[in-house]
Design an enzyme around this catalytic site. Structure first.
Site, mmCIF file in Angstrom:
data_model
loop_
_atom_site.group_PDB
_atom_site.id
_atom_site.type_symbol
_atom_site.label_atom_id
_atom_site.label_comp_id
_atom_site.label_asym_id
_atom_site.label_seq_id
_atom_site.Cartn_x
_atom_site.Cartn_y
_atom_site.Cartn_z
ATOM 1 C CG ASP A 13 -1.834 -1.174 1.293
ATOM 2 O OD1 ASP A 13 -2.279 -1.648 0.245
ATOM 3 O OD2 ASP A 13 -2.080 -1.666 2.416
ATOM 4 C CE LYS A 16 3.285 -2.316 -4.389
ATOM 5 N NZ LYS A 16 2.790 -2.069 -3.029
ATOM 6 N N GLY A 40 -4.060 -4.379 -4.480
ATOM 7 C CA GLY A 40 -5.093 -3.453 -4.941
ATOM 8 C C GLY A 40 -4.435 -2.203 -5.438
ATOM 9 C CG HIS A 41 -2.961 -1.715 -8.934
ATOM 10 N ND1 HIS A 41 -2.114 -2.791 -8.884
ATOM 11 C CD2 HIS A 41 -3.751 -1.904 -9.993
ATOM 12 C CE1 HIS A 41 -2.394 -3.602 -9.878
ATOM 13 N NE2 HIS A 41 -3.373 -3.088 -10.569
ATOM 14 C CD GLN A 225 0.851 -8.795 -2.393
ATOM 15 O OE1 GLN A 225 1.596 -9.388 -3.146
ATOM 16 N NE2 GLN A 225 -0.402 -8.556 -2.683
ATOM 17 C CB THR A 305 -7.776 -5.882 -1.288
ATOM 18 O OG1 THR A 305 -6.946 -5.565 -2.403
ATOM 19 C CG2 THR A 305 -8.334 -7.283 -1.466
ATOM 20 C CB THR A 306 -9.617 -5.813 3.333
ATOM 21 O OG1 THR A 306 -8.661 -4.835 3.765
ATOM 22 C CG2 THR A 306 -8.899 -7.050 2.847
HETATM 23 P P1 IMP Z 1 -2.615 -12.715 2.185
HETATM 24 O O1 IMP Z 1 -1.641 -12.199 1.183
HETATM 25 O O2 IMP Z 1 -4.050 -12.478 1.813
HETATM 26 O O3 IMP Z 1 -2.343 -14.136 2.573
HETATM 27 O O4 IMP Z 1 -2.413 -11.850 3.535
HETATM 28 C C1 IMP Z 1 -1.224 -11.949 4.319
HETATM 29 C C2 IMP Z 1 -0.840 -10.593 4.896
HETATM 30 O O5 IMP Z 1 -0.424 -9.739 3.836
HETATM 31 C C3 IMP Z 1 -1.979 -9.858 5.601
HETATM 32 O O6 IMP Z 1 -1.428 -9.103 6.673
HETATM 33 C C4 IMP Z 1 -2.510 -8.913 4.541
HETATM 34 O O7 IMP Z 1 -3.155 -7.790 5.093
HETATM 35 C C5 IMP Z 1 -1.206 -8.540 3.860
HETATM 36 N N1 IMP Z 1 -1.382 -8.121 2.457
HETATM 37 C C6 IMP Z 1 -1.557 -8.908 1.384
HETATM 38 N N2 IMP Z 1 -1.640 -8.176 0.260
HETATM 39 C C7 IMP Z 1 -1.500 -6.891 0.635
HETATM 40 C C8 IMP Z 1 -1.455 -5.655 -0.101
HETATM 41 O O8 IMP Z 1 -1.558 -5.585 -1.331
HETATM 42 N N3 IMP Z 1 -1.268 -4.537 0.652
HETATM 43 C C9 IMP Z 1 -1.112 -4.577 2.000
HETATM 44 N N4 IMP Z 1 -1.138 -5.699 2.720
HETATM 45 C C10 IMP Z 1 -1.336 -6.851 2.042
#
Ligand code: IMP
Length: 432
Positions: A13, A16, A40-41, A225, A305-306
């Site tokens: 986040d 990028k 998520g972008h 990520q 994303t969430t």
């Molecule tokens: P997962 O990738 O869904 O398995 O999540 C594992 C960890 O990575 C969690 O803490 C998520 O919140 C974090 N995470 C995964 N993708 C992102 C992203 O694009 N931005 C920020 N945190 C992420």
């Protein structure tokens, strides 16, 4: 024949997307190399805001071909939804413009069900995943049980593989998690339809990139990520299940290190994190609200994303030094400098205190990290609105000093700084 890599230098986040957008304008190929729709972008297409999770954001530049590389885990339902939404806006998502590596792994409804079941079972100790099935899909890849996108070109093999996969996962869902099972016939039918639409997009990603690079054309590897979510170099186990670092770009695309030109580490001018895990510089109360924003703007600190509110804190230079080393960063690119405007002083974390001792390196164990408290140096703030700055000379002296301080402390030049969410709201920096 440059391969330029954009990496998140923090916990994801970092913003990028805006630098991907900038560099994609000059790239011939833009390629995603790791993660899946956990990313998520936000991109703007003809005044409309799109939140993309899987398709490389270079898709909006007609010039560049987009590749979903072998290191990605791909949810075909999400991919097709994004393709349809973009096509409705006139964006070219044809097989000529959007390619998928044969060796990318597929996410299935069973992976998503397992991700949710596992997080529920972990309770208080949950990772805080995005529940998109990312971890279980990578688990199957490493266990040599995964389903690869290449199966889209072989409908009978795909159907057989899916039957076996769903049957096996149903056992786990039922016996280990006491969770509802999936209908294997329905999943197979769903995936057969996806295969028909997506098979024409399949390519050998490594061969495609090699052809471009040998031809002297440029490839942009679009990171998702961030360094501290890396399975090896992040805050394990509170990480994602892939390598979103520079090494992951190479294995996730099938390209060797000799091809790399720039490795650009994107960092916010402060720090944020979603999900669980230690965060030494985390702030609470008013200070956190000040950095996070209220959520009324799409660029406030809430997950793309969430939708979860992000945890926020001052800039952590111990983390950035770690990111610079792990990724061989050639430069840093800052985002959200404008958010710091108006503060009397800006603290930056220069080291940690760990049981009475000063630590200059990011600790290897989570236990040590949890016992670290930040040592701050406080820099003078700036009161001016910098959102209109378009050149280094437009920045107030204290904002320049802040950027110079970062470059020196991380021993890495800073190339860019953004001063607002708009496409044009950034400037080139000559610090470090
Ligand atoms: P997962 O990738 O869904 O398995 O999540 C594992 C960890 O990575 C969690 O803490 C998520 O919140 C974090 N995470 C995964 N993708 C992102 C992203 O694009 N931005 C920020 N945190 C992420």
């Amino acid at each position: 024949m440059p391969l330029n890599i954009i990496i998140g230098a923090q916990w994801g986040d970092e913003g990028k997307g805006r630098y991907t957008d900038l560099l994609a304008a000059e790239a011939d190929v833009v390629a995603r190399f790791s993660g899946g729709d956990n990313a998520g972008h936000t991109v703007t297409v003809k005044d409309e805001i799109f939140k993309l999770h899987l398709i490389p954001s270079g898709i909006i530049h007609d010039r560049a071909i987009c590749l979903i590389g072998n290191g990605v885990v791909l949810n075909p339902a999400v991919l097709l939804r994004e393709m349809d939404a973009l096509a409705a806006r006139g964006v070219d998502v044809s097989p000529a413009h959007l390619k998928i590596s044969y060796n990318a792994h597929l996410i299935t409804p069973a992976h998503i069900a397992l991700d949710k079941a596992s997080e529920t079972q972990l309770g208080q100790g949950a990772i805080g995943t995005t529940q998109r099935g990312i971890g279980p899909a990578y688990t199957d890849k490493v266990a040599r049980e995964g389903l690869r996108a290449g199966l889209f070109a072989a409908p009978e093999e795909l159907a057989e593989a899916l039957h076996q996969h769903i049957r096996a996962k149903n056992e786990v869902l039922q016996k280990i998690y006491n969770a509802p099972t999936l209908d294997e016939t329905a999943v197979s039918a769903e995936y057969a339809a996806y295969a028909q639409r997506l098979a024409p997009h399949l390519v050998d990603g490594s061969v495609l990139l090699d052809d471009y690079l040998r031809d002297g054309r440029s490839v942009l590897a679009e990171g998702a990520q961030g360094t501290f979510l890396d399975i090896d170099h992040g805050t394990y186990p509170f990480v994602t299940s892939s390598s979103p670092t520079a090494g992951g770009a190479l294995t996730g695309l099938g390209v060797g290190p000799k091809m790399v030109d720039r490795v650009i580490g994107v960092t916010k001018a402060f720090t944020s994190r979603v999900g669980s895990g230690p965060f030494p510089c985390q702030l609470g109360g008013e200070q956190a609200m000040r950095l996070r924003g209220t959520g009324s703007n799409p660029w406030d600190e809430y997950g793309t994303t969430t939708g979860r509110p992000r945890r926020v804190g001052w800039l952590d230079l111990v983390m950035l030094r770690h990111a610079a080393r792990i990724n061989s960063l050639t430069e840093l690119a800052l985002t959200k400098m404008d958010i710091l405007s108006g503060l009397a002083e800006v603290p930056v974390c220069v080291a940690y205190e760990h049981r009475g001792q000063r630590l200059d390196h990011f600790p290897t164990s989570l236990e040590s990290l949890s016992a670290c408290t930040p040592i701050y140096e406080t820099l003078p703030g700036w009161q001016e609105d910098i959102s209109g700055a378009r050149a280094w000379a437009d920045l107030p002296q204290n904002a320049q000093a802040y950027i110079e301080f970062i470059a020196e402390a991380v021993r890495t030049p800073v190339s860019y700084a953004s001063v607002g969410p708009g496409r044009a709201q950034f400037l080139q920096v000559a610090a470090g």
